[in-house]
Design an enzyme around this catalytic site. Structure first.
Site, PDB file in Angstrom:
ATOM      1  N   ARG A   1      38.166  29.904  51.038  1.00 35.16           N
ATOM      2  CA  ARG A   1      38.032  29.422  52.409  1.00 35.16           C
ATOM      3  C   ARG A   1      36.878  30.062  53.187  1.00 35.16           C
ATOM      4  O   ARG A   1      36.302  29.440  54.070  1.00 35.16           O
ATOM      5  CB  ARG A   1      39.343  29.658  53.169  1.00 35.16           C
ATOM      6  CG  ARG A   1      40.446  28.663  52.822  1.00 35.16           C
ATOM      7  CD  ARG A   1      40.067  27.250  53.245  1.00 35.16           C
ATOM      8  NE  ARG A   1      41.138  26.293  53.003  1.00 35.16           N
ATOM      9  CZ  ARG A   1      42.055  25.950  53.884  1.00 35.16           C
ATOM     10  NH1 ARG A   1      42.058  26.513  55.081  1.00 35.16           N
ATOM     11  NH2 ARG A   1      42.980  25.066  53.583  1.00 35.16           N
TER      12      ARG A   1
ATOM     13  N   TYR B   1      39.141  14.708  50.987  1.00 38.39           N
ATOM     14  CA  TYR B   1      39.764  15.813  50.270  1.00 38.39           C
ATOM     15  C   TYR B   1      39.501  15.674  48.773  1.00 38.39           C
ATOM     16  O   TYR B   1      39.835  14.661  48.155  1.00 38.39           O
ATOM     17  CB  TYR B   1      41.263  15.866  50.531  1.00 38.39           C
ATOM     18  CG  TYR B   1      41.652  16.240  51.948  1.00 38.39           C
ATOM     19  CD1 TYR B   1      40.700  16.706  52.859  1.00 38.39           C
ATOM     20  CD2 TYR B   1      42.969  16.148  52.377  1.00 38.39           C
ATOM     21  CE1 TYR B   1      41.049  17.055  54.151  1.00 38.39           C
ATOM     22  CE2 TYR B   1      43.336  16.501  53.671  1.00 38.39           C
ATOM     23  CZ  TYR B   1      42.371  16.945  54.555  1.00 38.39           C
ATOM     24  OH  TYR B   1      42.734  17.296  55.836  1.00 38.39           O
TER      25      TYR B   1
END
Length: 342
Positions: free
Chosen positions: A236, A57
């Site tokens: 996204r 991440y």
């Protein structure tokens, strides 16, 4: 922060997948310590305490931002995950790892250093590395456990038969056993239901699920005729990015948009948003069970979005007609749903 009792049916875990330094992760929306603190404030205001992060991440910057935001001082519990990126097209996600013993050790130590902590509550093997015998990985994991570097083990993205293999190997060798399984699961992606869920129940493994909104697809933001130029860079479903192409491959097709249209139409009838339909289904109508220790992960791009998600998870079951429409919708996309494992 003072003690606040959650109003949700399940424990809620904050996914840190959108936390990261912008120069290291193109999809990061929570990019500064101040941003992280605001997100954590919203999360903790609803009585929740668990945060889920991974080495990949923010290419490692999500962990360091959480450390800078003093997650320990805030009374949070942060879990960390190690993904075997080395033999996958994931070089852009920071330091590469396999699940070979030396890399597992290096990966966990990197997690601890980045989070500025001597020990993790929960260490998760984020995906299989099928080029490494699982016995070798688990043996090293057990050594790390015996050295006191983590308290609980989790696994994610393994096939059901691999879960059986892992549980039996750990039992046979008296190694630390997984305490939970983390998976993709939502109203339009139920691939875990036929085989994995019964497997987890047989071993009393809690199920923690992510992507409750289909990576953001189950919101008001997207339509099938949306040109590529309208996508915010790094978002996204941005077709120019790795993770955008990944989400588009999974959800961006006519079958899913047909169902989304129906969900929106039915939701308007009951004054429900896409988010409410998705999260209330997961909380009240899915195969998740509070008594099994199951939990739900949410990943807010900002405090307002996170607040919307958390409020929806505090709401009651859906009207019967909405549940029926959601079930019929899944039946229509089932043929194009991808696997639950990596």
């Amino acid at each position: 922060m003072g003690s606040i009792s959650p109003k949700t049916r399940f424990p809620i875990v904050l996914g840190a997948g959108l936390i990261g330094s912008p120069g290291l992760f193109e999809g990061a929306t929570v990019t500064t310590v101040k941003d992280v603190e605001a997100l954590l404030d919203t999360f903790q205001a609803h009585g929740h305490t668990d945060v889920d992060v991974a080495r990949i991440y923010g290419s490692g910057s999500a962990e360091t931002l959480l450390a800078a935001a003093d997650w320990k001082g805030r009374g949070l519990v942060v879990r960390d995950k190690l993904y075997p990126t080395k033999r996958r097209p994931m070089a852009h996600l920071g330091t590469a790892y396999t699940l070979e013993p030396a890399d597992v050790r290096r990966g966990l130590l990197d997690c601890l250093k980045a989070l500025n902590t001597p020990k993790l509550d929960l260490f998760i093997l984020y995906a299989p590395d099928r080029q490494v015998p699982v016995e070798e990985t688990l043996r090293e994991v057990n050594k790390l456990y015996e050295e006191g570097l983590f308290s609980r083990l989790g696994i994610s993205n393994y096939m059901a038969w691999e879960v059986v293999q892992i549980m039996e190997l750990c039992e046979k060798n008296a190694w630390v056993k997984p305490s939970l399984y983390q998976s993709l699961y939502n109203v339009l992606h139920r691939a875990i239901e036929p085989e994995l869920v019964p497997c987890l129940r047989a071993y009393n493994l809690p199920l923690h699920v992510g992507q409750p909104l289909c990576g953001g697809f189950l919101t008001s933001r997207y339509r099938r005729d949306m040109p590529e130029s309208e996508h915010k860079p790094g978002s996204r479903f941005d077709p120019q990015t790795f993770h955008g192409r990944h989400h588009r491959h999974r959800y961006w097709n006519d079958a899913y948009f047909d169902v989304l249209d129906t969900i929106r139409e039915t939701g308007r009838k009951y004054n429900l948003t896409e988010v409410q339909c998705a999260l209330r289904w997961l909380s009240h109508h899915s195969l998740l069970r509070p008594e099994c220790g199951d939990a739900i992960l949410v990943c807010g791009s900002d405090p307002a979005q996170l607040e919307e998600d958390l409020l929806a998870l505090e709401e009651p079951p859906l009207p019967e007609e909405v549940v029926q429409v959601l079930d019929e919708g899944y039946a229509k996309v089932k043929a194009v749903v991808g696997p639950y494992y990596h």
